[in-house]
Design a protein around this motif. Structure first.
Motif, PDB file in Angstrom:
ATOM      1  N   GLN A  50       4.441  34.801  60.692  1.00  0.00           N
ATOM      2  CA  GLN A  50       5.434  34.756  59.606  1.00  0.00           C
ATOM      3  C   GLN A  50       6.939  34.430  60.082  1.00  0.00           C
ATOM      4  OE1 GLN A  50       5.158  36.878  55.666  1.00  0.00           O
ATOM      5  NE2 GLN A  50       3.364  37.725  56.568  1.00  0.00           N
ATOM      6  N   SER A  51       7.593  33.492  59.460  1.00  0.00           N
ATOM      7  CA  SER A  51       9.021  33.592  59.907  1.00  0.00           C
ATOM      8  C   SER A  51       9.902  33.154  58.661  1.00  0.00           C
ATOM      9  CB  SER A  51       9.336  32.234  60.844  1.00  0.00           C
ATOM     10  OG  SER A  51      10.578  32.132  61.557  1.00  0.00           O
ATOM     11  N   PHE A  52      10.867  33.782  58.432  1.00  0.00           N
ATOM     12  CA  PHE A  52      11.797  33.880  57.371  1.00  0.00           C
ATOM     13  C   PHE A  52      12.812  32.433  57.672  1.00  0.00           C
ATOM     14  CE2 PHE A  52      15.849  34.741  55.078  1.00  0.00           C
ATOM     15  CZ  PHE A  52      15.381  35.014  53.759  1.00  0.00           C
ATOM     16  N   ASN A  72      -1.943  24.655  60.760  1.00  0.00           N
ATOM     17  CA  ASN A  72      -1.680  24.695  59.279  1.00  0.00           C
ATOM     18  C   ASN A  72      -0.506  25.816  59.091  1.00  0.00           C
ATOM     19  OD1 ASN A  72      -3.515  22.455  58.846  1.00  0.00           O
ATOM     20  ND2 ASN A  72      -5.060  23.971  58.264  1.00  0.00           N
ATOM     21  N   SER A  73       0.454  25.266  58.166  1.00  0.00           N
ATOM     22  CA  SER A  73       1.553  26.182  57.550  1.00  0.00           C
ATOM     23  C   SER A  73       1.618  26.054  56.017  1.00  0.00           C
ATOM     24  CB  SER A  73       2.661  26.070  58.553  1.00  0.00           C
ATOM     25  OG  SER A  73       3.196  24.750  58.063  1.00  0.00           O
ATOM     26  N   GLU A  74       2.080  27.024  55.332  1.00  0.00           N
ATOM     27  CA  GLU A  74       2.371  26.934  54.020  1.00  0.00           C
ATOM     28  C   GLU A  74       3.869  27.793  53.737  1.00  0.00           C
ATOM     29  OE1 GLU A  74      -1.807  26.906  51.733  1.00  0.00           O
ATOM     30  OE2 GLU A  74      -0.773  28.979  52.101  1.00  0.00           O
ATOM     31  N   ILE A  75       4.635  27.458  52.847  1.00  0.00           N
ATOM     32  CA  ILE A  75       5.947  27.939  52.841  1.00  0.00           C
ATOM     33  C   ILE A  75       5.939  28.602  51.338  1.00  0.00           C
ATOM     34  CG2 ILE A  75       8.499  27.509  52.255  1.00  0.00           C
ATOM     35  CD1 ILE A  75       8.121  25.170  54.234  1.00  0.00           C
ATOM     36  N   LYS A  76       6.294  29.842  51.155  1.00  0.00           N
ATOM     37  CA  LYS A  76       6.393  30.589  50.013  1.00  0.00           C
ATOM     38  C   LYS A  76       7.770  30.772  49.599  1.00  0.00           C
ATOM     39  CE  LYS A  76       4.862  34.806  47.555  1.00  0.00           C
ATOM     40  NZ  LYS A  76       4.322  36.167  47.499  1.00  0.00           N
ATOM     41  N   TYR A  77       8.330  30.363  48.579  1.00  0.00           N
ATOM     42  CA  TYR A  77       9.744  30.244  48.220  1.00  0.00           C
ATOM     43  C   TYR A  77       9.915  30.727  46.647  1.00  0.00           C
ATOM     44  CZ  TYR A  77       8.512  25.523  46.437  1.00  0.00           C
ATOM     45  OH  TYR A  77       8.083  24.767  45.626  1.00  0.00           O
ATOM     46  N   GLU A  78      11.110  30.836  46.141  1.00  0.00           N
ATOM     47  CA  GLU A  78      11.417  31.083  44.961  1.00  0.00           C
ATOM     48  C   GLU A  78      12.188  29.764  44.398  1.00  0.00           C
ATOM     49  OE1 GLU A  78      14.535  34.083  42.586  1.00  0.00           O
ATOM     50  OE2 GLU A  78      13.119  34.921  43.800  1.00  0.00           O
ATOM     51  N   ASP A  79      11.707  29.266  43.489  1.00  0.00           N
ATOM     52  CA  ASP A  79      12.319  27.993  42.700  1.00  0.00           C
ATOM     53  C   ASP A  79      13.773  28.210  42.019  1.00  0.00           C
ATOM     54  OD1 ASP A  79      11.581  28.696  39.905  1.00  0.00           O
ATOM     55  OD2 ASP A  79       9.826  27.386  40.337  1.00  0.00           O
ATOM     56  N   ALA A  90      16.214  22.835  45.200  1.00  0.00           N
ATOM     57  CA  ALA A  90      16.748  23.646  46.308  1.00  0.00           C
ATOM     58  C   ALA A  90      15.773  24.873  45.971  1.00  0.00           C
ATOM     59  CB  ALA A  90      18.094  24.116  46.073  1.00  0.00           C
ATOM     60  N   VAL A  91      15.694  25.920  47.274  1.00  0.00           N
ATOM     61  CA  VAL A  91      14.792  26.899  47.401  1.00  0.00           C
ATOM     62  C   VAL A  91      15.416  28.204  47.995  1.00  0.00           C
ATOM     63  CG1 VAL A  91      12.730  25.602  47.433  1.00  0.00           C
ATOM     64  CG2 VAL A  91      13.723  26.665  49.444  1.00  0.00           C
ATOM     65  N   LYS A  92      14.988  29.055  47.624  1.00  0.00           N
ATOM     66  CA  LYS A  92      15.676  30.425  48.236  1.00  0.00           C
ATOM     67  C   LYS A  92      14.575  31.490  48.575  1.00  0.00           C
ATOM     68  CE  LYS A  92      16.905  32.834  43.940  1.00  0.00           C
ATOM     69  NZ  LYS A  92      17.886  33.551  43.242  1.00  0.00           N
ATOM     70  N   ASP A  93      14.914  32.402  49.490  1.00  0.00           N
ATOM     71  CA  ASP A  93      13.941  33.464  50.152  1.00  0.00           C
ATOM     72  C   ASP A  93      12.726  32.686  50.609  1.00  0.00           C
ATOM     73  OD1 ASP A  93      15.796  35.424  49.481  1.00  0.00           O
ATOM     74  OD2 ASP A  93      14.974  35.720  47.303  1.00  0.00           O
ATOM     75  N   ALA A  94      12.825  31.598  51.320  1.00  0.00           N
ATOM     76  CA  ALA A  94      11.695  30.837  51.791  1.00  0.00           C
ATOM     77  C   ALA A  94      11.103  31.508  52.962  1.00  0.00           C
ATOM     78  CB  ALA A  94      11.924  29.297  52.195  1.00  0.00           C
ATOM     79  N   THR A  95       9.783  31.666  52.976  1.00  0.00           N
ATOM     80  CA  THR A  95       9.039  32.269  54.219  1.00  0.00           C
ATOM     81  C   THR A  95       7.959  31.509  54.620  1.00  0.00           C
ATOM     82  OG1 THR A  95       9.714  34.568  53.682  1.00  0.00           O
ATOM     83  CG2 THR A  95       7.713  34.275  55.205  1.00  0.00           C
ATOM     84  N   GLU A 127      14.896  26.508  60.866  1.00  0.00           N
ATOM     85  CA  GLU A 127      14.037  26.726  61.795  1.00  0.00           C
ATOM     86  C   GLU A 127      13.163  27.945  61.750  1.00  0.00           C
ATOM     87  OE1 GLU A 127      14.759  25.834  66.470  1.00  0.00           O
ATOM     88  OE2 GLU A 127      15.261  27.885  66.127  1.00  0.00           O
ATOM     89  N   ALA A 128      12.134  27.766  62.015  1.00  0.00           N
ATOM     90  CA  ALA A 128      11.012  28.984  62.202  1.00  0.00           C
ATOM     91  C   ALA A 128      10.581  29.263  63.593  1.00  0.00           C
ATOM     92  CB  ALA A 128       9.962  28.782  60.986  1.00  0.00           C
TER      93      ALA A 128
END
Length: 370
Positions: free
Chosen positions: A269-271, A301-308, A249-254, A282-283
Motif C-alpha cells: 500500500q502507498s498513500f 493490478n492496483s486499486e485506489i480507495k478514496y473519499e469522494d 476530486a478525491v481525498k485520502d486516496a490510498t 506518486e506511489a
C-alpha cells in the motif's frame, strides 16, 4: 330481436408496416393517413370528433448512473387522452326517429376514440455512450385515464468511457385508435335498432417523448509513469505516478497492489492523499523479485480507495501497472560492489606502502644521528 354486426377495419399487417417504416417527430399524437376502403362509406356519418389518445411516459426511479453500468429503465405509461371537440355533419331537425337513435348510438361509440390500442414502445439512443439493448416492448391497451399495471422495461448500457453529463433518449410510441364510426340499421323499436351494423375504422397514432439519463461525475485514474529497477533475485523500489483523469476530486486516496508471481511484498500500500482532476500523485512500493523470474514486462493490478466529494468511500476500477524485470546483476549493483571492494583494497595498499616508507625513513634518520 336486436342484431348488431360490428365491422372492424384494422389489420396487424398495417400496424406492423407503420412501425417499421415511419419515424416519430413530435410528442403530440400524429396520425398515419390510411385510405378508407370503398365499402366503408360515411354517407350517414353524423359526427366528426376531434382528439384522441395522449400517452405520456414517466421514468420510475433514479436516472443517474456511473460509467460502465448496465441497468434497467422502468417506464410508466399513462393515457391522458380526451375528446377535444366534435361537430355534427347532419341537421338533427331533419332526422327521423331512427336517424336520431343512430346518431345517439354513434356518439357513444365515438367516445372510445381516446383509447390507445396495442401500444408498442421503442427506446432509442443517438449517442454511442449509452446503448439501448432492448427491442420494442408491448404495453397493452390503455383507455383514457388508465396507466400500465407494470412498467415497461428497457435495458441500457453506459460506456466505460462516457463523459459525465446528460444523455437524451427518445421513447417512441405507436398504437391503434378508433378514427371513425359508421352505424346503420333497419328500424327503431322499443328494443332498439334492428339489424344494426357498426363499422369501426382504426388508424395508427404515434408519439415521441424525450427521457434523460445522467452519467455522474466521478474520479478516474490511469498510470502515467513507472520507474524502478527490479532484478531477478533482489529487492527494489517501484515508483508509480497516478493521474486523476475524471471530473471529481478525491481525498485520502490510498493505492493497493496485488503482487503475484514473480513478485512478493510486505509493502503493498502507498498513500496518495488528495488529487484534483488533472493532477498526479506518486506511489512507492518495495518489491522482491523471485530469482527464477523471466526478464519481460509484467502487469501488476492496483486499486485506489478514496473519499469522494460527498464523503462516501469509493474504490476505483482496476488500474494496471506495466513494469519490466531485469536479469540478475544487470542493474550494475554487483559491479558497484566489486569496484567498492577494489577501491578499499587499493587504499589499504597505498596506506601500507606509505607506512613502510615512513618507517624506513625514520630508521634511516635514526642511523645518521648515531
Amino acid at each position: 330481436m336486436k342484431v348488431i354486426n360490428i365491422k372492424r377495419i384494422v389489420t396487424a399487417s398495417i400496424l406492423m408496416m407503420v412501425l417499421m417504416a415511419l419515424p416519430v417527430h413530435a410528442d403530440e399524437m400524429t396520425t398515419v393517413n390510411l385510405e378508407l376502403p370503398e365499402y366503408f362509406n360515411f354517407d350517414d356519418n353524423y359526427y366528426t370528433v376531434y382528439g384522441g389518445p395522449d400517452v405520456t411516459a414517466t421514468l420510475i426511479g433514479d436516472n443517474e448512473f456511473s460509467r460502465g453500468d448496465e441497468v434497467t429503465l422502468n417506464v410508466n405509461l399513462m393515457n391522458k387522452g380526451v375528446v377535444t371537440g366534435f361537430e355534427s355533419d347532419d341537421e338533427a331537425d331533419d332526422n327521423s326517429d331512427l336517424e336520431q337513435k343512430i346518431q345517439q348510438t354513434e356518439m357513444g361509440y365515438e367516445a372510445q376514440r381516446t383509447t390507445a390500442i396495442g401500444i408498442v414502445a421503442m427506446l432509442v439512443s443517438e449517442d454511442p455512450n449509452v446503448r439501448v439493448k432492448s427491442g420494442p416492448q408491448e404495453a397493452g391497451t390503455l383507455a383514457s385515464g388508465e396507466q400500465t399495471e407494470s412498467p415497461v422495461a428497457f435495458n441500457i448500457e453506459v460506456s466505460k468511457n462516457a463523459p459525465a453529463g446528460e444523455y437524451p433518449l427518445s421513447l417512441q410510441l405507436y398504437y391503434g385508435y378508433q378514427e371513425n364510426v359508421q352505424i346503420d340499421g333497419d328500424n327503431e323499436t322499443d328494443l332498439g335498432i334492428t339489424n344494426m351494423e357498426v363499422g369501426l375504422w382504426y388508424a395508427v397514432g404515434q408519439q415521441m417523448q424525450d427521457l434523460t439519463v445522467v452519467v455522474e461525475e466521478e474520479a478516474d485514474f490511469e498510470v502515467v509513469n513507472v520507474t524502478g529497477e527490479l532484478e531477478a533475485g533482489s529487492e527494489g523500489l517501484l515508483r508509480v505516478v497516478y493521474k486523476n483523469t475524471g471530473e471529481e476530486a478525491v481525498k485520502d486516496a490510498t493505492v493497493r497492489i496485488s503482487a503475484d508471481d514473480p513478485f512478493s511484498t510486505t509493502d503493498d500500500q502507498s498513500f496518495l492523499g488528495s488529487i484534483a482532476p488533472g493532477e498526479t500523485a506518486e506511489a512507492v512500493f518495495r518489491l522482491k523479485v523471485d530469482e527464477t523470474a523471466v526478464s519481460k514486462v509484467y502487469a501488476i493490478n492496483s486499486e485506489i480507495k478514496y473519499e469522494d466529494t460527498d464523503g462516501h468511500s469509493q474504490i476505483s476500477d482496476t488500474v494496471k501497472i506495466q513494469t519490466e524485470t531485469l536479469p540478475a546483476g544487470s542493474s550494475g549493483s554487483g559491479m558497484g560492489q566489486y569496484i567498492g571492494i577494489l577501491v578499499v583494497v587499493v587504499i589499504l595498499a597505498v596506506a601500507f606502502v606509505g607506512v613502510r616508507k615512513f618507517m624506513a625513513n625514520k630508521e634511516g634518520n635514526n642511523g645518521k644521528e648515531e
